[in-house]
Structures are given as structure tokens and as C-alpha cells.
Motif scaffolding. Sequence first.
Motif, short mmCIF file in Angstrom:
data_model
loop_
_atom_site.label_atom_id
_atom_site.label_comp_id
_atom_site.label_asym_id
_atom_site.label_seq_id
_atom_site.Cartn_x
_atom_site.Cartn_y
_atom_site.Cartn_z
N GLU A 79 43.47 36.93 47.91
CA GLU A 79 44.10 37.53 46.72
C GLU A 79 43.16 38.58 46.11
OE1 GLU A 79 47.04 37.23 45.42
OE2 GLU A 79 47.87 35.29 45.93
N ASN A 96 43.17 41.69 48.28
CA ASN A 96 44.42 42.45 48.10
C ASN A 96 44.49 43.15 46.76
OD1 ASN A 96 45.46 41.70 50.51
ND2 ASN A 96 46.66 39.99 49.74
N GLY A 97 43.64 42.75 45.83
CA GLY A 97 43.70 43.31 44.48
C GLY A 97 44.71 42.58 43.61
N THR A 98 45.44 41.64 44.22
CA THR A 98 46.49 40.96 43.46
C THR A 98 45.92 39.89 42.52
OG1 THR A 98 46.77 39.66 45.48
CG2 THR A 98 48.41 41.33 45.04
N LEU A 103 50.25 34.27 33.65
CA LEU A 103 49.88 33.15 34.51
C LEU A 103 48.47 32.66 34.14
CD1 LEU A 103 50.67 31.67 37.29
CD2 LEU A 103 49.16 33.34 38.33
N LEU A 134 55.09 34.18 52.09
CA LEU A 134 54.14 35.05 52.80
C LEU A 134 53.72 34.41 54.13
CD1 LEU A 134 51.94 36.14 49.76
CD2 LEU A 134 53.33 37.65 51.16
N GLU A 158 43.36 40.12 40.35
CA GLU A 158 43.16 40.67 39.00
C GLU A 158 44.50 40.93 38.33
OE1 GLU A 158 38.78 42.60 38.91
OE2 GLU A 158 40.44 43.56 37.88
N ARG A 159 45.42 41.40 39.13
CA ARG A 159 46.75 41.68 38.56
C ARG A 159 47.38 40.39 38.05
NH1 ARG A 159 50.21 46.27 41.02
NH2 ARG A 159 50.54 47.01 38.94
N LEU A 160 47.26 39.32 38.86
CA LEU A 160 47.83 38.04 38.44
C LEU A 160 47.15 37.53 37.17
CD1 LEU A 160 48.19 36.22 41.88
CD2 LEU A 160 50.04 36.80 40.33
N LEU A 161 45.84 37.74 37.10
CA LEU A 161 45.09 37.22 35.94
C LEU A 161 45.37 38.01 34.67
CD1 LEU A 161 41.67 36.35 37.63
CD2 LEU A 161 43.51 34.81 36.95
N SER A 162 45.98 39.19 34.81
CA SER A 162 46.33 39.94 33.60
C SER A 162 47.78 39.66 33.18
CB SER A 162 46.10 41.43 33.81
OG SER A 162 47.01 41.92 34.78
N THR A 163 48.46 38.80 33.93
CA THR A 163 49.81 38.39 33.52
C THR A 163 49.71 37.11 32.69
OG1 THR A 163 50.19 36.95 35.43
CG2 THR A 163 50.73 39.28 35.71
N LYS A 183 36.89 34.44 36.62
CA LYS A 183 37.65 34.92 35.48
C LYS A 183 36.74 35.65 34.51
CE LYS A 183 41.20 34.84 32.61
NZ LYS A 183 42.34 35.68 32.83
#
Lengths: 249, 391
Positions: free
Chosen positions: B221, B224-226, B235, B13, B228-233, B391
Motif C-alpha cells: 500500500e 502504491n501511494g494508496t 478510515l 484485488l 497515505e491516501r487512505l490515512l487522509s480519509t 502514521k
Amino acid sequence: MAEDFLVATDLHKSFHDFKAVNGVSFSIAKGEIFGLLGPNGAGKTTTIRMLSTVLEADSGEIIIGGHSVRKKAESVRALIGVCPQELALYEDLSAMENLIFFGRMDGLNTRDARAQAEEYLKLMGLQDRAKGRVAKFSGGMKRRINLAIALMGNPQLVFMDEPTVGIDPQSRNRIYETIEGLQSKGMTILYTTHYMEEADRLCDRIAIMDGGKIIAMDTPRALKAQLGDSEKATLEDVFLNLTGRSLRD
Amino acid sequence: MRAIYIALNEVRLYLRDKGDLAFSLLLPIVTVALVYAAFGGETRFEGDAYVVDEDNGLYSNILIDQLEAVDGVDVELLTASEADAKLDNSDVLLVLFIPENFSEDLKSGEPTHLLFKQRGNAGDEGQIVRSIIQGVVSEINKEFTVRSQVAEIVQDRGITQDQIENNVQELLAEERARPLVGVNEEVLGGSSDFETQFLPGIVTMYVLFAVSMTARIIVEERRNGTLERLLSTRLSVGQLFLGKFLANMSRGFVQTLILLVLSYIVFQMFTPLTFLQSLVIALLFTAAVSAIGLIIASIAHSEEGASWIAVVFSVICFMFGGTFFQVAKDSAFYSISRISINTYANDAFDTILTGGGSLANVSTDLLVLVGVTVVGLMISRYLFRIVAGGK
């Protein structure tokens, strides 16, 4: 009767003095599309954030696929996919790169992630734009990518928080078809939307939330029957009847 | 492995953002260019001696050779007409004319005269050059006097003029190499070189900029909304923070590397060994600063908030870290400066660059930097979990 894949029991969540979620309980059967409707501020997104392990509940219990969210969050995350209300993409990356990246985060190796990315881009009608930078995509295309990312890793349960907001009818229709196709393959879906006809078309059961509580929960037909004539009544009539006509923030 | 992938994605990025890339890579280059332009890489006098050699004989050549041997003096030969033209135009302010028959006159023992032509008082540089030339001429005079006296003493002993000349030359060369009265230099208050004294401060200042960059990454992050998305994976928060840490440490280190390489090339302030040692210090300092940036990232909820906290932190470090000035070891300020992380990096650079020390001599400073890195990573992860909105 299919077994329950998700069971939420007496969920509570407050932010300072504000009770965002206040004693919410429901279950979703495996392979079911469950609609969570409600006006702005009803507590839908907070509920989804707790279900998807991002936010910890003050009290209550969530079991997904037999795992407790509180105790086995890692196991739960292996079963779920999240399509958030806001677009959650890296705009400087291509569609393919976005999908592969989140696929890797879901535990796929690069080869499998690429294979799945190609599959879902095709499903969303974006195979020709795989290498295009997301920043240059239209709103509808971004929404479809947003949903495709949620499907990476082939989750058994997908949370879709208003996945069709602000897009053209063609993109919306493609998303409907995708969701129906996923259900036919046995995927469980929790769906929130402000479009009542959308919920009527897609959802097997619907829960209507207001003020942090579930105020009604049944099949769309049964909810409409509460107003008398289920053939003439619409889900919007039911919604307005239950939540009132006063404007919300 | 996911942490590495997070780091690689961050780097990708960063490379895609042309503006950010250009700014961060050009900044060290611009800084070195500005320092070079301001100080010219010079710390001692350097000047040109303009000479018109109308003699072009043995002794005028000796005079010119001796002038060229003087540190900081470049001899530029002109013709008489060129010299006059340049003086008329004030292109030069002082010219030395060596007259015709200069060598012949000296050889025959006749007195001869050099001529300085100058405009006004010849300017500061001209006056210094004239003093240097007069010193050289005085030296030559003495040497001729010695030769004449030796020749007078040994006359009628059958010793040829060439033998006298050779012996006297040898003795004079020996005297020049080991003068009876030598002059040594002792520099107080650190090195006299700008770059050696201040460049370590510039390097640490640069690395501190990495605090701001790192402080914003989680907020970006989140925006960007990313996040929360990352934290639901799958990872974990630890993997996310480790990935961000690696990416920002790499980015900060590349910037510092450019600065150090340019310093090496432009100012020649390193030996290969001190360069490698400086890289180790820079790497550990960048790691510590990135970890501190992550602490800020874990508690900030907006980019403005993250930037402000980072700026305040950096300013405090500049003020207390002795970045551009030396702190006396017995002062109260010295004790206070120990709370600033760049103090340790400055001390380590200083020991390596001006003290002639090795990494073993700065092991305590390096251990502090490693400790800050480890503790910073742990604290940032903990804060992210407990701070509202985390978190």
C-alpha cells in the motif's frame, strides 16, 4: 475578507537531524487557491503531509475548518481531500471501482459514492472509460483519476501536490478548468507545482518555500512587483531571484 | 463497516491478480498430489497374485476366494498362454498354476500339487505374494486334515458327508473369527500412517506462509501511494489493520481449506467431525498467523525487509515447532518449542487426528492461538503509530 479556513502556525518537522519544515506559518481563506512553491526538498510535501493529518508535526498548530489537526484529526479528515504527488491508485481496479472505494473510505454509502464517481468521471472527461482498468490508462488519464479521487466526499479543502506533473497539454488544461470550476463553487485549494505559469494562472496567493521556511508570500502580482515591473517580470524570475540558481538534489 | 470494505477490496484485488490466484490455489493441490505420488497413499503391503485356474472347480474357487480375502492382495486371473507370455516378457515375475483335477483329487483324498512359475527369484513382491499363497494353502491343508479326521471318527454312525462338511465349515469359520491365538498391533512413536503423522505439519507449514503474504500488505500500500491516501480519509488505522487482517485470514484459510478437503478425499484421514474440528483449528491458527504478519507489516519499510523478517520467523517456527517430528515431553526442546506458535496448532491437530480427542481437549492450545491474535492486532496497530514512517 473571507474567513480563514486553514491556519498553520509555526510548524516544525525534523527527520533525524534534518529540519524538513522549520517554523512555517500561513493561512488560507475559504474559497482561495493558495500556491505553495519551492525547489525540490524545500519542505512542501512534508507540510502537506502534516496538514492532511498523515504526519504529525513536532510542534506548531494547524486549524482546519475550526478543528485542530492534532486533537480532532477525524473531524479534519471529513473536510479534506488529498491529491498526492505520486499516483495513488489501485491499478487492477477500474476507474469507477477506485472512486467508489475511496468514496466509501470517506464515509459515503455505495449509492452516493457511485453517483459522485459518475459526476467526477464526467468532469474529468473519463465517463466512457469508467469500467476500464486503470493499469491500461495513459499517464494523463491516471492523473485525472488521481484528482477525481481527491474530490470524492465533496471536501471543503483539497490539497493538490503537483497534480499536473508529466502530462499532456490537453489533460493539463482539463485539470486547470476543473480547479477553476471547483473554486467557483467555494472550494478551498492548496496547490503545489513546479510550473510557474500554472501557479500564476491559478493561485490567488503564493508562498515560496526554501530550506523548510517560507521566504515570500503574497499575490502573484505583488511578488512580481517586487522585481520592479510586474507586467514584464514572470513568477519564474521571482522564484529564481528568491531561491537562487544553484541546482538542488 | 469500513474494515469489511477494506477486506472486500483486498479480496477483489487478489482475485484480479490471476498469477497470484493460480499460484495460491494450485499450491495446495500440487502439494497433495506430490505427497500422494511419493507415498501412494499406501502404508502397508499391496500386491497382485497372478493365478491360472486350469481346474475351475469347487476347491480352486475356495482357494481363490481365500486369497482375495487377504488384505492387500488382488487376484488377477490369467489363461495359461497369457501367463507364459507375461512371464516371458517379465511383465509378471510369479504366477500360481492351479492344475486340472485339483478339486477332483482333493475330493477323492489324492495328493495334488500347485505350481509356482517365476522369473528369477520372483522379486520382492513375488516372494511376499508366494508366502501369502503358501499360508493360505497351508490353512486349506489343515482344514482338509480336520475334515478327514472328523469323517474318520464319526464313520459308521450314520452321519452323512454333507452334515460333516457343514459342521466342520461352521467350526472353522468360528475359529477364523475368534482364533485361539490372536495377533495385535501396537505402534510406537505415533501413527504408522504418513498422512496422519505429517499432514498436520504440512498444514501448519502452509498457514505459516500466510505470514509472508500478510507482512507485505502495508508495504505494498505504501509503495502504491494508496497508504497515505487512505490515512487522509476517515478510515482509522484500526479499521485499516482489521480489514487487512480479515482479508489475509480469509485468503490463508481458503488455501488451508483446499488442503484439508483434498486430504479428506485423497487420504480419508478425517471423519466428518474431525474434519470440522480441524477447520476450527485451522481458522484460529490462520488468524494468529495473520496477526503476527501484521506486526511485521507495521515495522517493515520495504517488501524485501518484510519478506526476510517473515522467512526468518517461519524458519524459527518450523525448527522449534516440531512440525515434522515429535518432541518428547520431558525434553528441554519441548520447553523451547512452546515459543513457536505452530506447536500449539500441531498439538491440537495431533490430539484430534491421532489421539481421538475433541476441541475441549485442545482448549488451551486454541486459547493460546486466540490470545496471539488479539495481542498481535493490538501490537501491530501500536507499532504502526510509533515506528518512523508510520502514521
